[in-house]
Design a protein around this motif. Structure first.
Motif: not given
Ligand code: PHE
Ligand code: FE
Length: 287
Positions: A50, A52, A179-182, A185, A187, A235-236
């Protein structure tokens, strides 16, 4: 107890089970093992971890070379989110562990794995604890989640719910995907600090990838000695925070009356991104 670290062995832990890192006493070889692991992992994590995580590594200068000095890391971390890293001799009991988290202290081992066994981990070492966990503590929402988890952990001790809380930690903090736009990922710290699982968790056909659900996770057993058979996806970090903001007491009452799930199960209510073949586990895993 830790694997051959005399600097740990010679210290008597304080009442809260912490000891001193004694950073000046790390050998050249130990710093080099950190550097080897760091470089190796950065190669693997590009496009997989991710964003972050990379941001946290930069904010804390964990890329300076050598095992990080907690005194320096803590100066930065304190300013960013009020978290601290403290040293402990090895795995510690739940109550003390939760208590540190509830007070925004992340516990880390001192020892680093042997240079000739970079992939073999008998218990978490400083590379897993610091490279894996600490970067996300620079991110406000995740930092708050970790504190809330510690407070919730202390509370769970009155409910005989250690297993439920351990599963939640395992499938989020240790082995979570986001999930990310790309795309998908990593974490979870247990994945981020492992070369093999970084690739396996995202790309292998073998494991399930299922959307995170609090109750589902708390009913699901996990593998502690091999790659996971199911990864749960958020998702976040806000989703994690919101899903766990509810009162767990009614859940703790209800869960023992419901069936448990195996690490490989896919259930009718699941939001499934990939139903795994489980070919890796069925062929015997790491062994
Ligand atoms: N909401 C949980 C409770 O009522 C506490 C908690 C928060 C647990 C965040 C885990 C993560 O016990
Ligand atoms: Fe960990």
């Amino acid at each position: 107890m830790p694997v051959n670290d005399p600097i740990v062995a010679e210290q008597t832990p304080r009442a809260d089970l912490t000891i001193d890192q004694k950073w000046d006493l790390y050998s050249r070889e130990e710093h080099e093992i950190w550097n080897t692991l760091y470089d190796r992992q950065m190669g693997v994590l590009k496009g997989r971890a991710a964003p972050e995580h990379f941001r946290g590594l930069e904010l804390l200068n964990l890329n300076e070379g050598g095992i990080p000095d907690f005194r320096r890391v803590n100066e930065k971390l304190m300013k960013l989110t009020g978290w601290q890293v403290v040293t402990v001799p090895g795995l510690i009991p739940e109550k003390e562990f939760y208590d540190h988290l509830a007070n925004r202290r992340f516990v880390s081992g001192r020892f680093i794995r042997d240079g000739d066994r970079l992939d073999y981990l008998p218990e978490p070492d400083i590379f897993h604890d610091v490279f894996g966990h600490v970067p996300l503590l620079t991110q406000p929402v995740f930092a708050d989640y970790m504190q809330a988890y510690g407070e919730g952990g202390l509370r769970s001790l009155q409910f005989d719910a250690i297993k439920r809380m351990a599963r939640l930690y395992w499938y989020t903090v240790e082995f979570g995907l986001i999930r990310s736009d790309e795309g998908l990922r990593i974490y979870g710290a247990g994945i981020v600090s492992s070369r093999g699982e970084s690739i396996f968790s995202l790309e292998a056909r073998s494991p399930n990838r299922i959307h995170f659900d609090l109750e589902r996770v708390m009913r699901t057993d996990y593998r502690y000695d091999d790659y996971q058979q199911t990864y749960f996806v958020i998702d976040s970090y806000d989703e994690l925070m919101e899903a766990t903001a509810v009162d767990f007491a009614p859940l703790y009452e209800r869960l023992p009356t419901l069936p448990e799930f195996k690490p490989s199960d896919v259930q009718p209510g699941d939001t499934v991104y990939q139903k795994g073949t489980q070919e890796y586990a069925m062929s015997g895993g790491l062994k």
